[in-house]
Motif scaffolding. Sequence first.
Motif, PDB file in Angstrom:
ATOM      1  N   GLY A 229       0.777  -1.232   0.000  1.00 23.92           N
ATOM      2  CA  GLY A 229       0.000   0.000   0.000  1.00 23.92           C
ATOM      3  C   GLY A 229       0.806   1.277   0.000  1.00 23.92           C
ATOM      4  N   MET A 230       2.137   1.187   0.002  1.00 23.42           N
ATOM      5  CA  MET A 230       3.003   2.368   0.098  1.00 23.42           C
ATOM      6  C   MET A 230       3.398   2.863  -1.292  1.00 23.42           C
ATOM      7  N   ASN A 231       3.510   4.190  -1.443  1.00 22.85           N
ATOM      8  CA  ASN A 231       3.964   4.744  -2.716  1.00 22.85           C
ATOM      9  C   ASN A 231       5.389   5.287  -2.597  1.00 22.85           C
ATOM     10  N   HIS A 232       5.858   5.953  -3.634  1.00 17.08           N
ATOM     11  CA  HIS A 232       7.252   6.406  -3.702  1.00 17.08           C
ATOM     12  C   HIS A 232       7.523   7.578  -2.762  1.00 17.08           C
ATOM     13  N   MET A 233       6.606   8.530  -2.735  1.00 19.88           N
ATOM     14  CA  MET A 233       6.856   9.747  -1.969  1.00 19.88           C
ATOM     15  C   MET A 233       6.787   9.498  -0.476  1.00 19.88           C
ATOM     16  N   GLN A 234       6.153   8.414  -0.046  1.00 20.71           N
ATOM     17  CA  GLN A 234       6.022   8.161   1.384  1.00 20.71           C
ATOM     18  C   GLN A 234       7.321   7.737   2.052  1.00 20.71           C
ATOM     19  N   PHE A 235       8.386   7.546   1.293  1.00 17.98           N
ATOM     20  CA  PHE A 235       9.691   7.349   1.924  1.00 17.98           C
ATOM     21  C   PHE A 235      10.215   8.674   2.485  1.00 17.98           C
ATOM     22  N   GLY A 236       9.593   9.765   2.076  1.00 17.20           N
ATOM     23  CA  GLY A 236       9.881  11.078   2.640  1.00 17.20           C
ATOM     24  C   GLY A 236       8.611  11.648   3.227  1.00 17.20           C
ATOM     25  N   SER A 237       8.565  12.960   3.317  1.00 18.54           N
ATOM     26  CA  SER A 237       7.382  13.646   3.840  1.00 18.54           C
ATOM     27  C   SER A 237       7.187  14.935   3.054  1.00 18.54           C
ATOM     28  N   GLY A 238       5.985  15.483   3.148  1.00 20.18           N
ATOM     29  CA  GLY A 238       5.738  16.775   2.541  1.00 20.18           C
ATOM     30  C   GLY A 238       5.339  16.696   1.086  1.00 20.18           C
ATOM     31  N   GLU A 239       5.418  17.838   0.419  1.00 20.56           N
ATOM     32  CA  GLU A 239       4.947  17.973  -0.959  1.00 20.56           C
ATOM     33  C   GLU A 239       5.894  17.278  -1.935  1.00 20.56           C
ATOM     34  N   ALA A 240       5.318  16.539  -2.871  1.00 21.87           N
ATOM     35  CA  ALA A 240       6.110  15.835  -3.874  1.00 21.87           C
ATOM     36  C   ALA A 240       6.558  16.807  -4.959  1.00 21.87           C
ATOM     37  N   PRO A 241       7.795  16.675  -5.444  1.00 21.00           N
ATOM     38  CA  PRO A 241       8.216  17.488  -6.590  1.00 21.00           C
ATOM     39  C   PRO A 241       7.419  17.108  -7.829  1.00 21.00           C
ATOM     40  N   SER A 242       7.506  17.914  -8.855  1.00 26.59           N
ATOM     41  CA  SER A 242       6.608  17.780 -10.009  1.00 26.59           C
ATOM     42  C   SER A 242       6.701  16.417 -10.689  1.00 26.59           C
ATOM     43  N   PHE A 243       7.924  15.889 -10.865  1.00 25.17           N
ATOM     44  CA  PHE A 243       8.048  14.605 -11.561  1.00 25.17           C
ATOM     45  C   PHE A 243       7.452  13.478 -10.735  1.00 25.17           C
ATOM     46  N   VAL A 244       7.662  13.512  -9.432  1.00 23.79           N
ATOM     47  CA  VAL A 244       7.070  12.495  -8.568  1.00 23.79           C
ATOM     48  C   VAL A 244       5.554  12.645  -8.558  1.00 23.79           C
ATOM     49  N   MET A 245       5.072  13.866  -8.501  1.00 21.02           N
ATOM     50  CA  MET A 245       3.635  14.108  -8.515  1.00 21.02           C
ATOM     51  C   MET A 245       3.002  13.548  -9.788  1.00 21.02           C
ATOM     52  N   LYS A 246       3.685  13.697 -10.903  1.00 19.61           N
ATOM     53  CA  LYS A 246       3.156  13.240 -12.193  1.00 19.61           C
ATOM     54  C   LYS A 246       3.296  11.737 -12.380  1.00 19.61           C
ATOM     55  N   SER A 247       4.240  11.096 -11.677  1.00 19.22           N
ATOM     56  CA  SER A 247       4.570   9.702 -11.957  1.00 19.22           C
ATOM     57  C   SER A 247       4.168   8.726 -10.867  1.00 19.22           C
ATOM     58  N   ASP A 248       3.997   9.195  -9.640  1.00 19.29           N
ATOM     59  CA  ASP A 248       3.719   8.297  -8.528  1.00 19.29           C
ATOM     60  C   ASP A 248       2.239   7.935  -8.487  1.00 19.29           C
ATOM     61  N   LEU A 249       1.913   6.926  -7.683  1.00 16.97           N
ATOM     62  CA  LEU A 249       0.533   6.505  -7.472  1.00 16.97           C
ATOM     63  C   LEU A 249       0.065   6.934  -6.087  1.00 16.97           C
ATOM     64  N   GLN A 250      -1.229   6.987  -5.909  1.00 15.63           N
ATOM     65  CA  GLN A 250      -1.785   7.286  -4.598  1.00 15.63           C
ATOM     66  C   GLN A 250      -1.613   6.080  -3.687  1.00 15.63           C
ATOM     67  N   ALA A 251      -1.235   6.344  -2.465  1.00 13.57           N
ATOM     68  CA  ALA A 251      -0.997   5.269  -1.502  1.00 13.57           C
ATOM     69  C   ALA A 251      -2.306   4.762  -0.914  1.00 13.57           C
ATOM     70  N   ASP A 252      -2.257   3.519  -0.436  1.00 19.33           N
ATOM     71  CA  ASP A 252      -3.390   2.927   0.268  1.00 19.33           C
ATOM     72  C   ASP A 252      -3.254   3.039   1.781  1.00 19.33           C
ATOM     73  N   VAL A 253      -2.072   3.464   2.249  1.00 23.86           N
ATOM     74  CA  VAL A 253      -1.833   3.582   3.684  1.00 23.86           C
ATOM     75  C   VAL A 253      -1.387   5.006   3.995  1.00 23.86           C
ATOM     76  N   THR A 254      -1.509   5.401   5.236  1.00 23.49           N
ATOM     77  CA  THR A 254      -1.072   6.729   5.643  1.00 23.49           C
ATOM     78  C   THR A 254       0.449   6.780   5.718  1.00 23.49           C
ATOM     79  N   GLU A 255       0.970   7.999   5.771  1.00 24.56           N
ATOM     80  CA  GLU A 255       2.412   8.164   5.884  1.00 24.56           C
ATOM     81  C   GLU A 255       2.935   7.552   7.174  1.00 24.56           C
ATOM     82  N   ASP A 256       2.214   7.717   8.268  1.00 26.49           N
ATOM     83  CA  ASP A 256       2.655   7.152   9.546  1.00 26.49           C
ATOM     84  C   ASP A 256       2.768   5.633   9.470  1.00 26.49           C
TER      85      ASP A 256
END
Length: 559
Positions: free
Chosen positions: A204-231
């Motif tokens: 359920g984890m996506n790429h940006m959840q290895f960090g925190s905060g706002e995703a940069p543009s390429f990650v925003m355009k390429s990543d998927l929505q996660a099924d789990v919370t960041e915590d």
Amino acid sequence: MVQFYLCVQLLTFGLVAAWDDVILTPPTSKTGPISVVYFAQGADITTDQYTNILTDLQNAVDFPLWVGIPQCPANVAAIPGGLKKGIDRVTTSMEDMGMKAELRFYAGHSLGGAMMPDYVNDEVADSATAMFLFGAFLTRKFKTGATAEGRPQVEFPVPSLTVGGELDGLARLSRVVESLYTQITFSEDPDKAALYMPVTIVEGMNHMQFGSGEAPSFVMKSDLQADVTEDVAHAAVVADVAAFLGSMVYPSQASYSKTVAKRVEESTQFVQPIVDALVIESYEQFLPPCYCDAKDEYGTSTFATCDSTPSCTGGATWTDVYAQPIIAGLKMPAVAGLSIESVDTMQPTSSSHAPHIHGGEDRQSSENPGDGNTPPLCAQPSGCKLDVTTVTEHKYDQNAADAIANWMDTGFAPVSAFEMKTKMKSRQSIWQAAGLVNTSFAESDDLGLNLCAEIQQAAVDYAVSHVPSATRTRFEKYGQAFVIGADVFGTPTWEKQDMVWSEDNDKNIVNVQAVAYSTENKGTKTTAGIHYCKVMSPARAMEWMYTDGLRNKLGLDKA
């Protein structure tokens, strides 16, 4: 406690640049060997966006852990020399603060994770304790070893943990699965490899959840929505890393190694459907094709097959077990009791290699059994068993962008075969050889019958029936559904014409059409009674369900 040190560096042209390096000091309550981790940032992800997960890691481990996150030039770890200078810079800062590290770990996320293995291998292999990677992996260039029998082996100078996210849209799940299989399952000693080069998956984890905060543009355009919370994602990642690092710091305490081994086993079971699909595709990054130069019963290579060896794969299992039986129509009542022993060989389909029905007294002169000129091999289908050989070649990249991504081994493009180019014996030729000599081409292999489309549907059915229920439910709700279209007539350009793959984002579907070519069972045995299909691999259908088919509705930019 987070402390930001704006370190200055005098550039060659006389200007001064400030560095947003991050240093995290260990919690004062921790005792044990003093350790440090150097963490390389992902592209355009700022260093402070990793403070949450790495602070959690400091709190989770059973020893004092310093953290240094050097800012790379332009926040890009791939700029030559930037990562090395950054690590040197934060080392100086931490040592000035009193750090006396006994153990040194190296890590990174995304592009930083892609660059860190090179740094460790080239610069600190003798002094590094271990490495861990987030949304990144050891690339194929480290597949440098081999067993005594020739089976390829991944080699790296220090223990390395890979953590992947199920819904990572950049370092895709299937590429991390490849690492798990080649590093562990395929290892000469899988139990040892599971501790030395473990691979774990966080569901359920996506790429940006290895960090925190706002995703940069390429990650925003390429990543998927996660099924789990960041915590939840951070807790799972930290638990895997803490166990791995604990096994390095306290090797005599078996609990850490047991936890790592358990997580590898759980991850292996979770991704087994992808492994199985890649195996029946005969995925070239597991083992390359043999492309042997064997001889057939006629003394030529035209109908010969290749035996698999520890270092290569002879033929494509999908063609053997699924595609040729579909073309043969073995489930039709007219041929009840007929069976075929199908053996595939992987060869370039542009070569002279051709499919064949083997058997008979004198096949040098006997062209096509049951065609009216040559007796059939069986009197009737019931109880008849035919030996059939086929030819398959994979095409892995759908376009130039995928080719570049796979050449660079980024994990962004699909890894499975875009199409399987298969040369098979026609239904007419098999039925006639089985005794049904009056079988007509129009009723058996006319391209309007869309026999190749049946293979396409079988690939989709295989994927749907083998993925985990949560994956299937997610795809059924959000994914771009497969629509299997009519076969495309491939003559006279079957070899050059690609399988049709057309995505309709408005309708949220993907139209897939095989390229087909068939001939009547008359004439020379290399060209008579053939049915050629360019079809998708079941692994490509599965990748679509896990990753690419979700982008249209579940892309991070669609949230």
